[in-house]
Scaffold this active site. Structure first.
Site, PDB file in Angstrom:
ATOM      1  N   ASP A 158      -7.950  -5.510   0.029  1.00 15.05           N
ATOM      2  CA  ASP A 158      -8.413  -6.260  -1.138  1.00 15.05           C
ATOM      3  C   ASP A 158      -7.989  -7.719  -1.103  1.00 15.05           C
ATOM      4  O   ASP A 158      -8.562  -8.550  -1.795  1.00 15.05           O
ATOM      5  CB  ASP A 158      -7.905  -5.601  -2.426  1.00 15.05           C
ATOM      6  CG  ASP A 158      -8.625  -4.299  -2.662  1.00 15.05           C
ATOM      7  OD1 ASP A 158      -9.830  -4.253  -2.398  1.00 15.05           O
ATOM      8  OD2 ASP A 158      -7.985  -3.326  -3.089  1.00 15.05           O
ATOM      9  N   HIS A 160       0.854  -1.181   0.000  1.00 13.31           N
ATOM     10  CA  HIS A 160       0.000   0.000   0.000  1.00 13.31           C
ATOM     11  C   HIS A 160       0.887   1.227   0.000  1.00 13.31           C
ATOM     12  O   HIS A 160       1.952   1.216   0.614  1.00 13.31           O
ATOM     13  CB  HIS A 160      -0.906   0.015   1.242  1.00 13.31           C
ATOM     14  CG  HIS A 160      -2.053   0.950   1.094  1.00 13.31           C
ATOM     15  ND1 HIS A 160      -1.949   2.285   1.387  1.00 13.31           N
ATOM     16  CD2 HIS A 160      -3.309   0.743   0.634  1.00 13.31           C
ATOM     17  CE1 HIS A 160      -3.114   2.853   1.120  1.00 13.31           C
ATOM     18  NE2 HIS A 160      -3.950   1.952   0.668  1.00 13.31           N
TER      19      HIS A 160
END
Ligand code: CMC
Length: 450
Positions: free
Chosen positions: A377, A316
């Site tokens: 996700d 991320h």
């Protein structure tokens, strides 16, 4: 309804001195953040003839905002100050939507009123259904969403009155209410079933399931556990600070564009596999791995940069620690899936592969060195699949949730005293100024040479 924005002016805590190559010094104001890093205001650098250079906006704050705060090192996410874990456990999606949209959690009366207003706007014009039918059944739901959300601008002309506070409010609510209807219609279109009109006796989340899985032929009652899981998924995805799609909505909004067009741009940005499209890509990757025994060779392939592959659902830009949303989602995975299995539902092997993949990757020095942890996700796709959402709809579900964040940021942008068009500059490294050869000059030159 007034937009929520603090009055003009930042709290200056000091100055940063920058020495330029010409020997001049510029004093740049430093502003205090409520939480996290203070910022250096570089706006006046242009007067000295310089821009800042920051590809990917790694160290650039594009705006000031009161909505969401992320501490990437701690793995913390706060909406209007409330930790995401508590919101996911204690609040429904529309309560979180109220929080993001209005700045406070609703009391009972406000909650009823906010719910009522959203339900009032759930239908879309029959003509939008006709546009949707023009798409082939193989069309991706995100492609249909981009098109039909943008098309709503053709039905709500007053949406273009972005200078009017009430118009901004009404159209932002319409977007929260209508995106689920459009998303469900895109699914129905892809499977050739009739659209199901929203049923406003259902809750916001029940309605999504009803519009996707109900048919006119039978009564449909959504499973309570599925509703609960989907509600949490929506809460976890509702907003995430200045991510790519929100920044896209803000940039489009900064031109005073119609809000439906801005949100359509946001959906386009979300679709990419580096952003919201990752949930669908994770499942495709788990299917590709196919079995626990294939994990190690798969990870080896990813280390080889020339493969161009990444471990989807890992890493991320901001979190350099565990994504707090992923922690909540991981727990749902572990709670929900074995229960579904006990009741005779087939346990998907993808969860087993995912668990093993996580274990191996978290101990692999490639991922450890780069602080690459599973993100939301990584798990959301597995949960969505377990509750019966088809893979191509994963990112559309994300879009339903993130619409709340997009319109909250869009409203904040429009009430910001520092509002101006977003217009980045560049480091130009192309050709110097030169002349276009006169017509026929090349031929004449060649002839002369002969
Ligand atoms: N698999 C393998 N290597 C990775 C990954 C990954 N998923 N992510 C980053 N790296 C490596 C990258 O190759 C680079 O290595 P090196 O330093 O040797 O060149 C290093 O880690 C830093 O990567 P980066 O590209 O500078 O990181 P970024 O902050 O620009 O990218 C990201 C963030 C999310 C785009 C990236 O981690 C990624 O592509 N992840 C996979 C896609 C994904 O899961 N996206 C969903 C994000 S969470 C949901 C959302 O908010 O949208």
């Amino acid at each position: 309804m007034p937009d929520q924005r603090h009055p003009p002016g930042h709290r200056q805590t000091g100055t940063a001195e920058l020495k330029l190559p010409n020997g001049k010094k510029v004093e740049l104001p430093v502003y205090a953040a409520t939480l996290g890093a203070d910022v250096i205001d570089v706006q006046q650098l242009i007067k000295a003839g310089y821009y800042t250079y920051d590809p990917g906006f790694m160290s650039t704050a594009s705006c000031s905002s009161d909505i969401t705060y992320i501490d990437g090192a701690k793995g913390e996410l706060l909406h209007r100050g409330y930790p995401i874990e508590q919101l996911a456990e204690r609040c429904g999606f529309l309560e979180v939507a109220h929080l993001l949209f209005h700045g406070s959690l609703p009391n009972r009366v406000e909650k009823t009123e906010f719910d009522r207003r959203i339900r009032y706007h759930t239908m879309v014009s029959e003509k939008v259904g006709q546009f949707m039918r023009a798409f082939d059944s193989t069309a991706h739901p995100m492609a249909m969403l981009i098109c039909t959300i943008g098309a709503l601008a053709a039905f709500y002309h007053e949406g273009s009155d972005v200078g009017l506070v009430d118009s901004r409010y009404d159209n932002a609510l319409r977007l929260i209410a209508k995106v689920p209807t459009l998303a469900a219609m895109s699914y129905k279109n892809s499977i050739g079933q009739p659209y199901m009109y929203p049923q406003n006796s259902f809750s916001f989340v029940e309605n999504i399931l009803y519009m996707m899985f109900g048919t006119p032929a039978e009564d449909y009652r959504p499973d309570k556990r599925v509703v609960k899981a989907l509600e949490t998924i929506l809460v976890l995805h509702a907003d995430h600070e200045q991510n790519a799609s929100t920044s896209t909505v803000r940039l489009a909004g900064s031109t005073n564009a119609n809000p439906y067009a801005c949100v359509s741009a946001g959906v386009a940005s979300l679709w990419g596999p580096a952003h919201g499209g990752a949930n669908e890509a994770v499942l495709a990757m788990l299917d590709e791995i196919g079995s626990v025994k294939n994990i190690k060779p798969f990870l080896k392939g990813i280390r080889d940069k020339s493969s161009g592959k990444r471990l989807m659902g890992f890493g991320h830009r901001v979190y350099k620690n565990y994504d707090p949303r992923a922690k909540v989602m991981r727990k749902i995975c572990h709670d929900l899936l074995p229960r579904l299995q006990q009741e005779g539902e087939e346990m998907d092997e993808s969860l087993q592969i995912a668990m093993e993949l996580e274990k191996i990757a978290l101990n692999d020095d490639y991922y450890v060195k780069r602080n690459l942890y599973p993100n939301i996700d990584f798990y959301s796709g597995i949960v969505l699949r377990a509750i019966g959402i088809p893979n191509p709809m994963f990112t559309a579900i994300f879009a339903i949730a993130r619409t709340v964040g997009w319109v909250s940021h869009w409203r904040e942008l429009h009430s910001d005293p520092e509002f101006r068009i977003g217009r980045p500059r560049q480091l130009y490294e192309g050709s110097k100024k030169r002349s276009v050869p006169a017509r026929g000059a090349a031929k004449k030159k060649a002839k002369k040479a002969r």
